[in-house]
Motif scaffolding. Structure first.
Motif, PDB file in Angstrom:
ATOM      1  N   VAL A   1      -9.202  -2.432 -15.633  1.00  0.00           N
ATOM      2  CA  VAL A   1      -9.856  -1.370 -14.756  1.00  0.00           C
ATOM      3  C   VAL A   1      -8.642  -0.549 -14.382  1.00  0.00           C
ATOM      4  O   VAL A   1      -9.029   0.731 -14.050  1.00  0.00           O
ATOM      5  CB  VAL A   1     -10.796  -2.144 -13.799  1.00  0.00           C
ATOM      6  N   ALA A   2      -7.614  -1.007 -13.959  1.00  0.00           N
ATOM      7  CA  ALA A   2      -6.506  -0.177 -13.297  1.00  0.00           C
ATOM      8  C   ALA A   2      -5.977   0.946 -14.452  1.00  0.00           C
ATOM      9  O   ALA A   2      -5.944   1.952 -13.922  1.00  0.00           O
ATOM     10  CB  ALA A   2      -5.478  -1.033 -12.886  1.00  0.00           C
ATOM     11  N   PHE A   3      -5.951   0.313 -15.590  1.00  0.00           N
ATOM     12  CA  PHE A   3      -5.673   1.465 -16.636  1.00  0.00           C
ATOM     13  C   PHE A   3      -6.663   2.553 -16.934  1.00  0.00           C
ATOM     14  O   PHE A   3      -6.106   3.597 -17.037  1.00  0.00           O
ATOM     15  CB  PHE A   3      -5.471   0.457 -18.094  1.00  0.00           C
TER      16      PHE A   3
ATOM     17  N   GLY B   1     -12.440  -5.303  -5.367  1.00  0.00           N
ATOM     18  CA  GLY B   1     -12.928  -6.544  -5.332  1.00  0.00           C
ATOM     19  C   GLY B   1     -12.769  -7.401  -6.770  1.00  0.00           C
ATOM     20  O   GLY B   1     -13.197  -8.579  -6.730  1.00  0.00           O
ATOM     21  N   ILE B   2     -12.056  -6.987  -7.683  1.00  0.00           N
ATOM     22  CA  ILE B   2     -12.018  -7.736  -8.946  1.00  0.00           C
ATOM     23  C   ILE B   2     -10.739  -8.601  -8.866  1.00  0.00           C
ATOM     24  O   ILE B   2      -9.650  -8.266  -8.605  1.00  0.00           O
ATOM     25  CB  ILE B   2     -11.741  -6.555 -10.140  1.00  0.00           C
TER      26      ILE B   2
ATOM     27  N   LEU C   1      -3.233  -1.540  -9.667  1.00  0.00           N
ATOM     28  CA  LEU C   1      -3.765  -2.946  -9.668  1.00  0.00           C
ATOM     29  C   LEU C   1      -3.983  -3.480  -8.125  1.00  0.00           C
ATOM     30  O   LEU C   1      -5.294  -4.088  -7.842  1.00  0.00           O
ATOM     31  CB  LEU C   1      -2.751  -3.952 -10.307  1.00  0.00           C
ATOM     32  N   PHE C   2      -3.155  -3.012  -7.450  1.00  0.00           N
ATOM     33  CA  PHE C   2      -3.562  -3.470  -5.948  1.00  0.00           C
ATOM     34  C   PHE C   2      -4.920  -2.831  -5.332  1.00  0.00           C
ATOM     35  O   PHE C   2      -5.576  -3.278  -4.940  1.00  0.00           O
ATOM     36  CB  PHE C   2      -2.294  -2.884  -4.906  1.00  0.00           C
ATOM     37  N   TRP C   3      -4.885  -1.551  -5.755  1.00  0.00           N
ATOM     38  CA  TRP C   3      -6.148  -0.657  -5.486  1.00  0.00           C
ATOM     39  C   TRP C   3      -7.331  -1.433  -5.778  1.00  0.00           C
ATOM     40  O   TRP C   3      -8.374  -1.408  -5.467  1.00  0.00           O
ATOM     41  CB  TRP C   3      -5.945   0.708  -5.984  1.00  0.00           C
TER      42      TRP C   3
ATOM     43  N   ALA D   1       1.023  -1.271   0.011  1.00  0.00           N
ATOM     44  CA  ALA D   1       0.041  -0.130   0.135  1.00  0.00           C
ATOM     45  C   ALA D   1       0.920   1.249   0.014  1.00  0.00           C
ATOM     46  O   ALA D   1       0.358   2.380  -0.176  1.00  0.00           O
ATOM     47  CB  ALA D   1      -0.827  -0.089   1.131  1.00  0.00           C
ATOM     48  N   ASP D   2       1.977   1.221   0.259  1.00  0.00           N
ATOM     49  CA  ASP D   2       2.802   2.356   0.405  1.00  0.00           C
ATOM     50  C   ASP D   2       3.098   2.968  -1.066  1.00  0.00           C
ATOM     51  O   ASP D   2       3.489   4.076  -1.248  1.00  0.00           O
ATOM     52  CB  ASP D   2       4.289   2.104   0.754  1.00  0.00           C
ATOM     53  N   LEU D   3       2.819   1.991  -2.099  1.00  0.00           N
ATOM     54  CA  LEU D   3       3.201   2.587  -3.443  1.00  0.00           C
ATOM     55  C   LEU D   3       1.979   3.666  -3.615  1.00  0.00           C
ATOM     56  O   LEU D   3       2.314   4.598  -4.677  1.00  0.00           O
ATOM     57  CB  LEU D   3       2.629   1.722  -4.566  1.00  0.00           C
ATOM     58  N   TYR D   4       0.978   3.811  -3.084  1.00  0.00           N
ATOM     59  CA  TYR D   4       0.109   4.996  -3.347  1.00  0.00           C
ATOM     60  C   TYR D   4      -0.423   5.707  -2.088  1.00  0.00           C
ATOM     61  O   TYR D   4      -1.465   6.685  -2.210  1.00  0.00           O
ATOM     62  CB  TYR D   4      -1.165   4.331  -3.963  1.00  0.00           C
ATOM     63  N   ALA D   5       0.075   5.481  -1.009  1.00  0.00           N
ATOM     64  CA  ALA D   5      -0.284   6.109   0.289  1.00  0.00           C
ATOM     65  C   ALA D   5       0.101   7.746   0.173  1.00  0.00           C
ATOM     66  O   ALA D   5      -0.638   8.509   0.643  1.00  0.00           O
ATOM     67  CB  ALA D   5       0.421   5.628   1.439  1.00  0.00           C
ATOM     68  N   GLY D   6       1.418   7.822  -0.489  1.00  0.00           N
ATOM     69  CA  GLY D   6       1.593   9.479  -0.555  1.00  0.00           C
ATOM     70  C   GLY D   6       0.807  10.181  -1.641  1.00  0.00           C
ATOM     71  O   GLY D   6       0.419  11.427  -1.393  1.00  0.00           O
ATOM     72  N   VAL D   7       0.125   9.517  -2.524  1.00  0.00           N
ATOM     73  CA  VAL D   7      -0.532  10.435  -3.371  1.00  0.00           C
ATOM     74  C   VAL D   7      -2.130  10.430  -2.618  1.00  0.00           C
ATOM     75  O   VAL D   7      -2.633  11.387  -2.771  1.00  0.00           O
ATOM     76  CB  VAL D   7      -0.793   9.431  -4.753  1.00  0.00           C
TER      77      VAL D   7
END
Length: 176
Positions: free
Chosen positions: A126-128, A116-117, A108-110, A84-90
């Motif tokens: 969807v991530a794209f 729930g996909i 992708l993680f998000w 989750a640290d990949l997007y926590a800053g954003v």
């Protein structure tokens, strides 16, 4: 925040040890309280923006106490663990429009945790799409850590007073 205990240089070794225990306990309690406030902030709306409930980041927000080798200096740190640290800053500060796409792994993680996909191909698609929208429009910051710090700073004195007082009483100092 810096805490200085006046007169400790003249105290007995037993009293110094009790104060150290109280400070360590206070740091631990402050860290846990900070972790709790960050998690509350993730779940709550902010600046007319909806709550950013995300199980992945809420579970990844943890507190840790750090000390020097003598156990004299310490700090409590609340941080977000991988992945989750990949997007926590954003999530904290936001992202301006017109920037490049967010990292695919973060999206992708998000998508998997928030939406729930489970199907990998669908999740990447969807991530794209979500990443493209973020790149075009940006996102507002949720400031879950900054808001937590403001709240916690008002509570720290009480946390350390109570923690230190309990330890000193248990050691036979103070109220009888």
């Amino acid at each position: 925040m810096r805490i200085i205990v006046k007169g400790l240089d003249k105290a007995t070794d037993e009293l110094k040890a009790a104060v150290r225990v109280g400070m360590r306990n206070g740091l631990e309690l402050a860290g846990l309280r900070g972790e709790g406030i960050v998690r509350e902030n993730i779940r709550s709306p902010h600046n007319n923006h909806p709550a950013r409930v995300n199980t992945g980041i809420m579970e990844a927000a943890v507190a840790s106490r750090v000390e020097d080798s003598a156990g004299l200096i310490g700090r409590a740190v609340v941080f977000v663990q991988p992945p989750a640290d990949l997007y926590a800053g954003v999530m904290e500060t936001g992202r301006r429009p017109g920037k490049k796409f967010p990292p695919v792994q973060a999206m992708l993680f998000w998508v998997k945790t928030r939406l729930g996909i489970e199907d990998e191909k669908l999740a990447k698609s969807v991530a794209f799409l979500v990443g493209r929208k973020i790149a075009r429009k940006g996102i507002a910051g949720h400031f879950m850590f900054k808001r937590a710090l403001g709240t916690l700073q008002t509570e720290l004195k009480g946390i350390f007073d109570a923690s230190g007082g309990r330890v000193l009483e248990e050691a036979g100092y103070g109220k009888k």
